[in-house]
Write a protein that holds these residues in place. Structure first.
Motif, PDB file in Angstrom:
ATOM      1  N   SER A  16       0.816  -1.210   0.000  1.00 16.58           N
ATOM      2  CA  SER A  16       0.000   0.000   0.000  1.00 16.58           C
ATOM      3  C   SER A  16       0.851   1.261   0.000  1.00 16.58           C
ATOM      4  CB  SER A  16      -0.900   0.011   1.252  1.00 16.58           C
ATOM      5  OG  SER A  16      -0.109   0.170   2.427  1.00 16.58           O
ATOM      6  N   ALA A  17       2.184   1.089   0.097  1.00 13.16           N
ATOM      7  CA  ALA A  17       3.035   2.246   0.386  1.00 13.16           C
ATOM      8  C   ALA A  17       3.100   3.233  -0.773  1.00 13.16           C
ATOM      9  CB  ALA A  17       4.437   1.771   0.756  1.00 13.16           C
ATOM     10  N   GLY A  18       3.110   2.743  -2.014  1.00 16.80           N
ATOM     11  CA  GLY A  18       3.173   3.666  -3.144  1.00 16.80           C
ATOM     12  C   GLY A  18       1.920   4.529  -3.206  1.00 16.80           C
ATOM     13  N   THR A  19       0.774   3.905  -2.987  1.00 18.31           N
ATOM     14  CA  THR A  19      -0.490   4.638  -2.990  1.00 18.31           C
ATOM     15  C   THR A  19      -0.522   5.657  -1.856  1.00 18.31           C
ATOM     16  OG1 THR A  19      -1.577   2.714  -3.930  1.00 18.31           O
ATOM     17  CG2 THR A  19      -2.996   4.328  -2.868  1.00 18.31           C
ATOM     18  N   LEU A  20      -0.060   5.241  -0.662  1.00 16.27           N
ATOM     19  CA  LEU A  20      -0.036   6.174   0.470  1.00 16.27           C
ATOM     20  C   LEU A  20       0.956   7.309   0.235  1.00 16.27           C
ATOM     21  CD1 LEU A  20      -0.208   3.657   3.431  1.00 16.27           C
ATOM     22  CD2 LEU A  20      -1.892   5.435   2.915  1.00 16.27           C
ATOM     23  N   GLN A  21       2.103   6.947  -0.362  1.00 15.16           N
ATOM     24  CA  GLN A  21       3.136   7.974  -0.521  1.00 15.16           C
ATOM     25  C   GLN A  21       2.850   8.914  -1.692  1.00 15.16           C
ATOM     26  OE1 GLN A  21       7.227   6.497  -0.064  1.00 15.16           O
ATOM     27  NE2 GLN A  21       7.888   8.486  -0.863  1.00 15.16           N
ATOM     28  N   ALA A  22       1.843   8.594  -2.491  1.00 17.04           N
ATOM     29  CA  ALA A  22       1.379   9.562  -3.477  1.00 17.04           C
ATOM     30  C   ALA A  22       0.517  10.631  -2.796  1.00 17.04           C
ATOM     31  CB  ALA A  22       0.588   8.855  -4.573  1.00 17.04           C
ATOM     32  N   ILE A  23       0.105  10.368  -1.536  1.00 19.58           N
ATOM     33  CA  ILE A  23      -0.733  11.309  -0.779  1.00 19.58           C
ATOM     34  C   ILE A  23       0.096  11.992   0.311  1.00 19.58           C
ATOM     35  CG2 ILE A  23      -2.764  11.514   0.692  1.00 19.58           C
ATOM     36  CD1 ILE A  23      -3.801   8.924  -0.702  1.00 19.58           C
ATOM     37  N   PHE A  24       0.811  11.169   1.080  1.00 22.33           N
ATOM     38  CA  PHE A  24       1.618  11.694   2.191  1.00 22.33           C
ATOM     39  C   PHE A  24       3.078  11.825   1.743  1.00 22.33           C
ATOM     40  CE2 PHE A  24      -1.805   9.357   4.336  1.00 22.33           C
ATOM     41  CZ  PHE A  24      -2.214  10.284   5.290  1.00 22.33           C
ATOM     42  N   PRO A  25       3.740  12.926   2.077  1.00 25.85           N
ATOM     43  CA  PRO A  25       5.117  13.106   1.608  1.00 25.85           C
ATOM     44  C   PRO A  25       6.145  12.418   2.499  1.00 25.85           C
ATOM     45  CG  PRO A  25       4.415  15.065   2.754  1.00 25.85           C
ATOM     46  CD  PRO A  25       3.243  14.123   2.760  1.00 25.85           C
ATOM     47  N   PHE A  26       5.845  11.228   2.974  1.00 24.00           N
ATOM     48  CA  PHE A  26       6.749  10.533   3.881  1.00 24.00           C
ATOM     49  C   PHE A  26       6.893   9.079   3.458  1.00 24.00           C
ATOM     50  CE2 PHE A  26       4.098  13.489   6.372  1.00 24.00           C
ATOM     51  CZ  PHE A  26       5.051  14.467   6.612  1.00 24.00           C
ATOM     52  N   ASP A  80     -10.069   7.031   3.992  1.00 24.56           N
ATOM     53  CA  ASP A  80     -10.912   6.818   5.168  1.00 24.56           C
ATOM     54  C   ASP A  80     -10.019   6.264   6.269  1.00 24.56           C
ATOM     55  OD1 ASP A  80     -12.502   5.701   7.133  1.00 24.56           O
ATOM     56  OD2 ASP A  80     -13.959   4.833   5.734  1.00 24.56           O
ATOM     57  N   LEU A  81      -9.822   7.061   7.307  1.00 26.87           N
ATOM     58  CA  LEU A  81      -8.881   6.702   8.381  1.00 26.87           C
ATOM     59  C   LEU A  81      -9.605   6.375   9.682  1.00 26.87           C
ATOM     60  CD1 LEU A  81      -6.186   9.445   7.749  1.00 26.87           C
ATOM     61  CD2 LEU A  81      -5.794   6.999   7.658  1.00 26.87           C
ATOM     62  N   ARG A  82     -10.889   6.066   9.629  1.00 24.98           N
ATOM     63  CA  ARG A  82     -11.610   5.962  10.905  1.00 24.98           C
ATOM     64  C   ARG A  82     -11.148   4.766  11.739  1.00 24.98           C
ATOM     65  NH1 ARG A  82     -17.468   4.380   8.505  1.00 24.98           N
ATOM     66  NH2 ARG A  82     -16.373   4.678   6.569  1.00 24.98           N
ATOM     67  N   GLY A  83     -10.497   3.793  11.124  1.00 28.89           N
ATOM     68  CA  GLY A  83     -10.000   2.658  11.900  1.00 28.89           C
ATOM     69  C   GLY A  83      -8.652   2.904  12.558  1.00 28.89           C
ATOM     70  N   SER A  84      -8.071   4.072  12.320  1.00 25.90           N
ATOM     71  CA  SER A  84      -6.759   4.377  12.895  1.00 25.90           C
ATOM     72  C   SER A  84      -6.920   5.393  14.011  1.00 25.90           C
ATOM     73  CB  SER A  84      -5.837   4.993  11.836  1.00 25.90           C
ATOM     74  OG  SER A  84      -5.682   4.119  10.753  1.00 25.90           O
ATOM     75  N   ARG A  85      -6.455   5.046  15.203  1.00 26.99           N
ATOM     76  CA  ARG A  85      -6.523   6.015  16.299  1.00 26.99           C
ATOM     77  C   ARG A  85      -5.399   7.041  16.142  1.00 26.99           C
ATOM     78  NH1 ARG A  85      -6.129   3.222  21.833  1.00 26.99           N
ATOM     79  NH2 ARG A  85      -8.096   2.335  21.129  1.00 26.99           N
ATOM     80  N   VAL A  86      -4.192   6.559  15.850  1.00 28.65           N
ATOM     81  CA  VAL A  86      -3.025   7.446  15.730  1.00 28.65           C
ATOM     82  C   VAL A  86      -2.165   6.943  14.578  1.00 28.65           C
ATOM     83  CG1 VAL A  86      -0.938   8.299  16.877  1.00 28.65           C
ATOM     84  CG2 VAL A  86      -2.970   7.819  18.245  1.00 28.65           C
ATOM     85  N   LEU A  87      -1.637   7.860  13.794  1.00 27.02           N
ATOM     86  CA  LEU A  87      -0.547   7.548  12.872  1.00 27.02           C
ATOM     87  C   LEU A  87       0.694   8.249  13.408  1.00 27.02           C
ATOM     88  CD1 LEU A  87      -2.013   8.176   9.277  1.00 27.02           C
ATOM     89  CD2 LEU A  87      -1.732   5.991  10.435  1.00 27.02           C
ATOM     90  N   ARG A  88       1.735   7.493  13.655  1.00 22.82           N
ATOM     91  CA  ARG A  88       2.982   8.119  14.129  1.00 22.82           C
ATOM     92  C   ARG A  88       3.935   8.225  12.942  1.00 22.82           C
ATOM     93  NH1 ARG A  88       7.117   4.957  17.770  1.00 22.82           N
ATOM     94  NH2 ARG A  88       7.917   4.532  15.680  1.00 22.82           N
ATOM     95  N   ILE A  89       4.101   9.437  12.472  1.00 19.11           N
ATOM     96  CA  ILE A  89       4.885   9.684  11.259  1.00 19.11           C
ATOM     97  C   ILE A  89       6.179  10.370  11.650  1.00 19.11           C
ATOM     98  CG2 ILE A  89       4.908  10.882   9.036  1.00 19.11           C
ATOM     99  CD1 ILE A  89       1.826  10.734   9.075  1.00 19.11           C
ATOM    100  N   HIS A  90       7.276   9.837  11.192  1.00 14.80           N
ATOM    101  CA  HIS A  90       8.566  10.477  11.466  1.00 14.80           C
ATOM    102  C   HIS A  90       8.764  11.558  10.427  1.00 14.80           C
ATOM    103  CE1 HIS A  90      12.526  10.456  13.367  1.00 14.80           C
ATOM    104  NE2 HIS A  90      12.955  10.864  12.182  1.00 14.80           N
ATOM    105  N   ALA A  91       8.612  12.801  10.827  1.00 16.95           N
ATOM    106  CA  ALA A  91       8.465  13.869   9.836  1.00 16.95           C
ATOM    107  C   ALA A  91       9.367  15.065  10.096  1.00 16.95           C
ATOM    108  CB  ALA A  91       7.010  14.324   9.811  1.00 16.95           C
ATOM    109  N   ASP A  92      10.384  14.901  10.939  1.00 23.28           N
ATOM    110  CA  ASP A  92      11.194  16.096  11.242  1.00 23.28           C
ATOM    111  C   ASP A  92      12.593  16.016  10.654  1.00 23.28           C
ATOM    112  OD1 ASP A  92      12.029  15.224  14.713  1.00 23.28           O
ATOM    113  OD2 ASP A  92      12.395  14.249  12.787  1.00 23.28           O
ATOM    114  N   GLY A  93      12.791  15.151   9.645  1.00 28.90           N
ATOM    115  CA  GLY A  93      14.138  14.945   9.121  1.00 28.90           C
ATOM    116  C   GLY A  93      14.642  16.058   8.355  1.00 28.90           C
TER     117      GLY A  93
END
Lengths: 93, 250
Positions: A16-26, A80-93
């Motif tokens: 799923s990572a390519g699809t997700l990374q087309a949305i999120f820049p991480f 649709d993210l309703r099944g996710s309580r938290v996404l922990r994204i490492h985003a300060d690089g």
């Protein structure tokens, strides 16, 4: 990885990572997702993914709840993210 | 590594086919030159997109087989699925000079680089060898001191992808050991294993648990889950076992 995005098939979150990374820049396979149902936390690379022409569903490997649903229709992504309580994204690089 | 996680959103870009090579009767390697390729890490994959004349898109993900040392040359190895929409085109119709749309590199979880050390234990089922081959090629170029063992399960001798190259590398690259198992057909005089991967085989081939190996398992879902479960039962810490599962769709 071979032909992961064909007809529905249980794969892992790497698919799923390519699809997700087309949305999120991480880089998304190491993003930690906490299930809104059972509370289990897993990196997306360790989750289960179901990929079909209709879209992609990332499921909790502990309780099978749909954590993330992504569909693409007419140039738009529907997330649709309703099944996710938290996404922990490492985003300060 | 999480520290390298900020990349920007992925966009589609074009690569040009510069070489194709049959690996086995059902698999072919395709080398693309991708201008502006930012480099990849062994174990990562790309998504390919084919567009038909009426605008219909089909996307598939393929692991990268080449090491980062190849720079802007990216090699994928594609297994032909006879009923597939994409893989028969890639293996039968694609020629040098053709262009392909791709996005990547993708992934940071199922990745090994020489700086991560070892000992390294790689377990491949069928075309699950592909991302592990990127690691083996990278190791040969950048980390030949990392002791590495590969256990590779194929159906028959003719279906072993990269067989000659693996033979060569075990000769030329000390510290690389390769064990094959064949699950359907074995030729006369076959000296390797001749059954599905099981606990006895993993106990034979894997580094002992007290050496704390880094393990990567790639193949069809039941293969990967079976091997990972056995290794956990043999006392290997799940934190050091990474898995990648795929299904044979095309």
């Amino acid at each position: 990885m071979q032909g992961r995005m064909g007809r529905e098939n249980k794969l892992d979150g790497n698919a799923s990572a390519g699809t997700l990374q087309a949305i999120f820049p991480f880089e998304m396979t190491e993003v930690m997702v906490t299930c809104a149902g059972c509370g289990a936390s897993n990196v997306i690379g360790e989750t289960a993914a179901y990929v079909s022409g209709m879209g992609t569903i990332v499921r909790c490997p502990s309780c099978d709840r749909a954590l993330i649903r992504i569909a693409r229709l007419e140039g738009r992504s529907y997330l649709d993210l309703r099944g996710s309580r938290v996404l922990r994204i490492h985003a300060d690089g | 590594m999480e520290g390298t996680a900020v990349l920007g959103r992925l966009n589609w870009q074009l690569g040009e086919v510069v070489a194709t090579r049959p690996e086995t009767p059902r698999t072919k390697s395709i080398t693309l030159d991708v201008p502006g390729w930012t480099g990849h890490r062994p174990g990562q994959h790309v998504d390919l997109r084919l567009t038909s004349e009426d605008g219909y898109h089909a996307e598939r993900s393929y692991s990268i087989a080449s090491p980062p040392e190849d720079r802007s040359r990216v090699t994928l190895t594609v297994e032909r699925i006879d009923t597939g929409e994409v893989s028969p085109y890639l293996t039968d119709e694609l020629h040098e000079g053709d262009q392909l749309e791709l996005r990547g590199p993708i992934g940071g979880y199922f990745v090994w680089e020489a700086s991560m050390g070892g000992p390294l234990f790689l377990v491949a089922g069928g075309s699950g060898i592909v991302p592990l081959m990127a690691m083996i090629r990278h190791r040969a170029a950048a980390g030949p001191s990392v002791a590495t063992r590969l256990l590779y399960s194929s159906r028959s001798l003719g279906e072993i992808i990269y067989r000659d190259e693996l033979d060569r590398l075990t000769q030329s690259s000390p510290g690389l050991e390769v064990a094959h198992t064949l699950t359907r057909e074995t030729p006369p005089g076959w000296a390797g294993y001749r059954r599905r991967v099981d606990a006895d085989m993993l106990r034979d081939v894997a580094w002992p648990p007290d050496q704390n190996p880094l393990t990567y398992i790639c193949g069809p879902t039941p293969f990967v889950e079976g091997a990972a479960t056995i290794l956990a039962g043999l006392g290997y810490g799940p934190q050091r076992i990474k898995t990648e599962r795929f299904g044979p769709t095309g």
